[in-house]
Write a protein that holds these residues in place. Structure first.
Motif, PDB file in Angstrom:
ATOM      1  N   ALA A   1      86.924  30.218  23.018  1.00 53.89           N
ATOM      2  CA  ALA A   1      85.630  30.892  23.096  1.00 53.89           C
ATOM      3  C   ALA A   1      84.541  29.955  23.605  1.00 53.89           C
ATOM      4  CB  ALA A   1      85.250  31.446  21.719  1.00 53.89           C
TER       5      ALA A   1
ATOM      6  N   LEU B 140      84.886  29.755  27.341  1.00 51.84           N
ATOM      7  CA  LEU B 140      84.359  30.968  27.978  1.00 51.84           C
ATOM      8  C   LEU B 140      82.837  30.949  28.008  1.00 51.84           C
ATOM      9  CD1 LEU B 140      86.694  33.693  26.416  1.00 51.84           C
ATOM     10  CD2 LEU B 140      86.833  32.706  28.711  1.00 51.84           C
ATOM     11  N   LEU B 141      82.230  30.530  26.909  1.00 51.85           N
ATOM     12  CA  LEU B 141      80.771  30.497  26.829  1.00 51.85           C
ATOM     13  C   LEU B 141      80.183  29.473  27.796  1.00 51.85           C
ATOM     14  CD1 LEU B 141      78.075  31.250  25.431  1.00 51.85           C
ATOM     15  CD2 LEU B 141      78.568  29.441  23.773  1.00 51.85           C
TER      16      LEU B 141
ATOM     17  N   ALA C 202      81.784  35.911  23.339  1.00 52.77           N
ATOM     18  CA  ALA C 202      82.201  34.534  23.071  1.00 52.77           C
ATOM     19  C   ALA C 202      81.453  33.964  21.870  1.00 52.77           C
ATOM     20  CB  ALA C 202      81.968  33.666  24.308  1.00 52.77           C
TER      21      ALA C 202
ATOM     22  N   THR D 169      82.672  35.596  18.633  1.00 48.52           N
ATOM     23  CA  THR D 169      84.008  35.083  18.313  1.00 48.52           C
ATOM     24  C   THR D 169      83.932  33.696  17.686  1.00 48.52           C
ATOM     25  OG1 THR D 169      84.977  36.347  20.150  1.00 48.52           O
ATOM     26  CG2 THR D 169      86.276  34.524  19.261  1.00 48.52           C
TER      27      THR D 169
END
Length: 640
Positions: A489, A492-493, A517, A520
């Motif tokens: 996560a 992704l962020l 993200a 999560t």
């Protein structure tokens, strides 16, 4: 027939997965682990080893390069951000240093918490870190001296060999940096204590010079050099500050050598946390103040990246300071190079000792108690890299492996904190039958061994609402899964964070993506916090677990996201070479394939089942019980 073939393939696949994920079994009583290396370094020696490694080329070369080309006066913020990320990682290293007083640093830490494959990945990257670290400092040392001699060395080399035009390589071979690597490695080969004394002396000179630079720089500095007329404080914007932070991270990597010295420290459980904390505090303050002094002395656009500090003081008419800085620079870059050349062979030694790379790297000279052959090979490779590669590309390439290692170490701290451990106690005194329901089955004068199982990794009572979600996991497994998801996560962020201001009205999917993200990540931290911690036997603990290690992971991933794309391509190529070594040699020669090793013992199936989610059992007396767990760690006593 198909069924039999399926079973064979399944057996092979399960065997490979087991080997990739097998971990070292360590006793809680690990401070007496024997080593062929010489335990002779004091806390003072180790602290100055770390300070000397960090305060070298970063101060005298990197500061000028980042200020001029990436961040301007905003380099101060870059160093603050890099320092925060490094300090968080350093705290994690310090805790592991008390758990595992062995050479190898993050490699060993990963081996005992996550598994063999990831340990090799980290070890392979640490080798890259120190190899390129040594080469880049040697290259900086040579470039600094050449700049002070007005290019006489480089001009002579060009006339002798001509120029190369390949972008990744240097324009000309650097013979001086090659020779410097060989000379300093020879100094290290004389012995650990003697080289530590040399390092301490040179570091003392360097710190004295730096204090002078800060005091004089602030006295003669002008805040007008941060004004809009001179480009402003953030001439390259926030992206420049973040890119600068990713590069400035290179300046802090030296604290890794503190953990690497664990097998040669007299009291590793005490020395490593103290040395790490003190060294990081001193170095962070030094980098921030020197950066401020430099950009106050001259406008960032006038900085000479090859000799930033001497030229800045010369431009202010302070030529006497210029010559003192030259002395400090030579001492600082010497200690930085010594630190890299000190750490590199010890990491190779740790991996070879475990059988993951070629065995000759683990050979120890009986006279010096040093891995001499290892040092010769690693120094030659570092010297060749310094001879032909460009400094800027080396620094970028080095950062990615370091950041990955720090990320895994921070994750490992969380994983081990929530992993239960089992310790067998010898019943040498009367057992209080009222202390536990199980104890009533034992005779009060019995000599039967009892086991104390720490409940790390189990759900806390006030989080039983999460039991349907994580209740079927073995203790510690839910936390490990949450850590993995958290890292994904974060990636992704960080890969999309800069798109948010521009797409919040234009691209709803990006907003949803980033929001998903963040949510999560928060849920993962909640799941981790919902479990009991195991702090048995820890003399130093990272505070605010899991929050600080989680923040460290986020910072490291963010800095990795700011690295150049070509750096990632080179990293992938380096890892491809590493996978060839591991799958071609390491997985078959690992000591965990043997019945006995420094870290593992023969277990019966019953014992293996008991310890597959914890550390290996060790015999203690009942009187040791109170010293092995905190008030928040409840023991459960069960008969053996």
């Amino acid at each position: 027939m198909p069924t039999s073939r399926h079973k064979i393939l399944s057996h092979i696949f399960n065997g490979i997965c087991f080997k990739l994920n097998r971990t070292k079994r360590l006793s809680l009583d690990n401070t007496d682990l024997e080593t062929p290396l010489k335990r002779c370094l004091t806390t003072f020696d180790i602290t100055l080893l770390g300070v000397g490694h960090m305060v070298g080329a970063g101060i005298y070369v990197l500061t000028g390069t980042v200020a001029k080309d990436l961040a301007g006066p905003g380099i101060i913020i870059s160093f603050i951000l890099a320092g925060i990320a490094s300090t968080l990682a350093a705290l994690c290293y310090a805790e592991f240093g008390t758990r595992v007083p062995k050479a190898g640093s993050a490699y060993v830490y990963t081996y005992v918490s996550i598994g063999e494959f990831w340990a090799f990945v980290i070890g392979w990257n640490i080798v890259l870190e120190h190899m390129i670290g040594a080469a880049s400092v040697a290259r900086a040392w040579s470039g600094y001296v050449d700049s002070l001699l007005e290019g006489q060395i480089s001009n002579f080399t060009k006339s002798l060999f001509g120029e190369l035009y390949e972008g990744f390589f240097s324009k000309h071979p650097d013979l001086l940096s090659f020779c410097i690597c060989i000379i300093y490695s020879t100094i290290l080969a004389t012995g650990v204590k003697s080289s530590a004394l040399i390092n301490s002396f040179l570091t003392g000179i360097n710190l004295s010079v730096i204090i002078l630079v800060i005091v004089v720089g602030f006295y003669f500095g002008k805040f007008s050099n941060w004004s809009n007329q001179k480009g402003g404080f953030l001439p390259y914007g926030l992206s420049g500050v973040m890119s600068g932070a990713a590069t400035c991270f290179y300046a802090y990597v030296g604290f890794d050598c503190i953990a690497t010295s664990g097998e040669e420290a007299q009291e590793p459980s005490k020395s490593i946390p103290v040395a790490t904390t003190f060294a990081m505090s001193v170095v962070s303050l030094v980098y921030i103040l020197v950066s401020a002094a430099l950009t106050l002395m001259v406008p960032y656009s006038h900085i000479n990246p090859n000799a930033a500090l001497p030229d800045a003081f010369a431009e202010a008419g302070l030529h006497w300071v210029r010559y003192i800085i030259i002395i400090g620079a030579v001492c600082g870059m010497t200690t930085s190079l010594l630190g890299s050349l000190f750490s590199l062979p010890r990491c190779l030694y740790a991996m070879a000792e475990d059988g993951l790379i070629f065995k000759f790297f683990a050979s120890i000279n009986r006279t010096t108690q040093l891995p001499i052959l290892n040092m010769v090979v690693s120094t030659l490779i570092s010297a060749i890299i310094a001879l032909v590669f460009d400094l800027e590309k080396l620094v970028e390439f080095m950062s990615i492996g370091t950041l990955l290692a720090y990320t895994i170490v921070s994750a490992s701290v969380i994983i081990l904190r929530y992993k239960p451990s089992m310790v067998t106690y010898t019943n040498t005194i009367n057992i209080n039958k009222d202390s536990t329901p199980v104890a009533e089955n034992l005779d009060s004068t019995s000599n039967t061994d009892v086991e104390v199982v720490y409940i790390g990794g189990k759900l806390k009572k006030n989080y039983y609402c999460l039991k349907p979600l994580v209740g079927n996991y073995k203790p510690g497994s839910a936390v490990s899964t949450a850590v993995f998801i958290y890292i994904v996560a974060c990636a992704l962020l960080c890969s999309n964070i800069y798109a948010l201001p521009f797409t919040i009205t234009d691209n709803w999917f990006t907003v949803f993506y980033i929001g998903f993200a963040i949510i999560t990540m928060i849920l993962c931290v909640v799941v981790i916090e919902a479990h009991e911690q195991n702090t048995a036997g820890l003399k130093f603990k990272v505070p605010l677990v899991p929050y600080l290690p989680a923040l460290s992971i986020l910072c490291n991933v963010e800095l990795m996201a700011n690295l150049n794309f070509l750096t990632w391509i080179r990293f992938i190529l380096w890892m491809a070479i590493g996978f060839l070594v591991y799958f071609g040699y390491g997985i078959r020669h690992s000591k965990l394939n043997d019945s006995l090793s420094t870290y593992s013992v023969l277990l019966s199936p019953t014992e293996r089942e008991k310890t597959d989610w914890g550390t290996i059992s060790t015999k203690k007396t009942k009187s040791d019980l109170s010293s092995l767990y905190d008030d928040d760690t409840e023991p459960i006593i069960d008969s053996d």
